[in-house]
Design a protein around this motif. Structure first.
Motif, short mmCIF file in Angstrom:
data_model
loop_
_atom_site.label_atom_id
_atom_site.label_comp_id
_atom_site.label_asym_id
_atom_site.label_seq_id
_atom_site.Cartn_x
_atom_site.Cartn_y
_atom_site.Cartn_z
N PHE A 211 57.93 57.57 66.47
CA PHE A 211 57.50 57.01 65.19
C PHE A 211 57.63 55.49 65.16
O PHE A 211 56.82 54.80 64.54
N GLY A 216 53.97 59.01 66.23
CA GLY A 216 54.61 60.25 65.83
C GLY A 216 53.62 61.21 65.18
O GLY A 216 52.60 60.80 64.64
N THR A 265 57.91 66.61 60.72
CA THR A 265 57.40 65.32 61.18
C THR A 265 56.92 64.46 60.01
O THR A 265 57.11 63.24 60.03
N ARG A 266 56.33 65.08 59.00
CA ARG A 266 55.94 64.30 57.82
C ARG A 266 57.16 63.72 57.12
O ARG A 266 57.16 62.56 56.69
N GLY A 269 58.52 60.84 59.16
CA GLY A 269 57.67 59.68 58.99
C GLY A 269 57.93 58.97 57.67
O GLY A 269 58.01 57.74 57.62
N ARG A 270 58.06 59.75 56.59
CA ARG A 270 58.35 59.15 55.28
C ARG A 270 59.70 58.44 55.31
O ARG A 270 59.84 57.32 54.78
N ARG A 274 56.86 55.34 58.44
CA ARG A 274 55.90 55.29 59.53
C ARG A 274 54.91 56.45 59.36
O ARG A 274 55.27 57.50 58.81
N ALA A 276 52.61 59.73 60.36
CA ALA A 276 52.80 60.90 61.22
C ALA A 276 51.43 61.52 61.46
O ALA A 276 51.11 62.61 60.98
#
Length: 331
Positions: A211, A216, A265-266, A269-270, A274, A276
Motif C-alpha cells: 500500500f 495494494g 484490504t479496503r 487502505g483506508r 492509500r 486499494a
C-alpha cells in the motif's frame, strides 16, 4: 508465576515476555544452542537477543536465559545442563517455537524445516520436561488455524475437523506432540493462532509495504475469509490461558469478526490513506509461490473464537477498522 518460554525472541514471545515481566512474573527463556537461523523465528519485529550466557538475568533479574539442546533428550544427562534448577518449579511452559511459515517457497526441503521446527522441537520439549523433578503444571503450545485448511464459508470452531493438505497435517502432528504432555499430568492448551496484526512484525508490515507503494489490493477473488487478531489481544489470551486452570484443549485465538480479503484490504487502505485498487491475480500468486500461495493467501478460513466466548473473554479489539487504527498508531 514462573513461566518458561520457547520461541521467546519472536513477535509473540517478545510481547508476552514484556507483559509478564511488567506484572512482576519471572520468565525463563529457553535458548536453543543449535538452532538454525530460520528455526528461531515465530514472527518478525522487535526481538530479545538470544545471545545471552546461560543463566544470564536481565530486566531486573526477572528474565533468565537457559541453554537447551533439543536434540539430546534421549541421551544420558540433563537436557538443560547445569542450569536445570532454573527450569525446575515453573508454573507453566509456553511453547512458541517454529520457523516462519511464510517468506520462502515450500520446497520439500523447506517443508522439512517447517515440520522439524514444530513437531520435532515440541516432541523434544515434552521429553525434556519429563526429566524434571518438579515439572510445570501446564503446557500452552502454539498451533495455527491452518489446522482447518481451505473451508470456504464454513464457520469453524474448535470442534471442526482437520483439513487434508500439507498445513493441516503439519498442524495436527504439531498438536499431537503437545498433547503427549498430558500423560505427565500437565494441563495442555493448544492455541490456534489466526493472522496476528502488529505494526512491527508478522504479516501486516508486508501488506502495508504494498500500500505504501500504491499497489495494494485484494488477493485473488477477495472472497476468502481472513481470521485475524491483534498482538495485544493475543497476549491477553495467552495470559488468560496461563492463569485459568480450567482451560485445556484447542483454543481458537482469533477476533470474533473475521472479514473477507476484499474487505480487509479496503480497511487497510483506508487506515493508511492509500488506494486499494490493484488486485493480485490468483494465477500469478500460484505461479510465483506455488502451494504456499494456496494455503496462506487464497485459502478461506472463517474461524470463530468459540472457546474464548464461552469463557467470557473480553477482546480489546473486536472490529477490524478500530483494530487497524490502534495497531497503526503504535510507535
Amino acid at each position: 508465576m514462573k513461566v518458561v518460554i520457547t520461541g521467546s525472541s519472536g513477535l509473540v514471545g517478545t510481547a508476552l515476555t514484556d507483559s509478564l515481566v511488567r506484572d512482576g512474573h519471572t520468565v525463563v527463556r529457553l535458548v536453543r544452542t543449535v538452532a538454525k537461523k530460520e528455526e528461531s523465528r515465530s514472527g518478525g519485529g522487535r526481538r530479545h537477543s538470544e545471545n545471552g550466557s546461560p543463566g544470564q538475568k536481565t530486566d531486573g533479574g526477572r528474565v533468565v536465559n537457559v541453554e537447551w539442546n533439543p536434540n539430546t533428550c534421549d541421551l544420558e544427562g540433563e537436557p538443560f545442563g547445569t542450569e536445570q534448577e532454573k527450569v525446575e518449579g515453573s508454573d507453566a511452559v509456553v511453547n512458541l517455537a517454529g520457523a516462519s511459515i511464510a517468506g520462502l517457497r515450500w520446497s520439500e526441503e523447506r517443508k522439512a524445516v517447517l515440520r522439524s521446527s514444530r513437531v520435532h522441537i515440541t516432541r523434544e520439549l515434552v521429553c525434556a520436561l519429563e526429566k524434571l523433578e518438579d515439572g510445570p503444571k501446564a503446557l500452552v503450545s502454539a498451533s495455527a488455524i491452518g489446522y482447518y485448511g481451505n473451508r470456504g464459508d464454513e464457520v469453524l470452531t474448535e470442534a471442526s475437523k482437520v483439513g487434508d493438505d500439507f498445513l493441516p497435517r503439519l498442524t495436527q502432528e504439531w498438536e499431537a506432540e503437545a498433547v503427549k504432555a498430558e500423560a505427565l499430568g500437565m494441563r495442555v492448551a493448544r492455541l490456534r493462532f489466526g493472522i496476528i496484526l502488529a505494526k512491527h512484525g508478522g504479516a501486516l508490515p508486508q501488506m502495508m509495504r504494498l500500500f505504501q507503494f500504491g499497489v495494494g489490493g485484494r488477493i485473488g477473488s477477495g472472497q476468502q475469509w481472513m481470521s485475524w487478531i491483534t498482538l495485544q489481544d493475543t497476549v491477553m489470551v495467552i495470559r488468560k490461558v496461563l492463569e485459568n486452570r480450567a482451560v485445556s484443549g484447542a483454543v481458537n485465538v482469533v477476533a470474533p469478526q473475521p472479514v473477507r480479503n476484499a474487505d480487509f484490504t479496503r480497511a487497510l487502505g483506508r487506515a493508511m490513506h492509500r488506494p486499494a485498487i490493484l488486485p493480485a491475480p490468483a494465477f500469478a500468486l500460484k505461479f510465483a509461490l506455488g502451494e504456499m500461495a494456496e494455503a496462506l493467501l487464497l485459502a478461506s478460513q472463517r474461524v470463530a473464537p468459540a472457546r474464548l466466548e464461552q469463557l467470557g473473554h473480553r477482546f480489546a479489539q473486536r472490529e477490524l477498522n478500530s483494530a487497524l487504527a490502534s495497531v497503526l498508531a503504535e510507535r
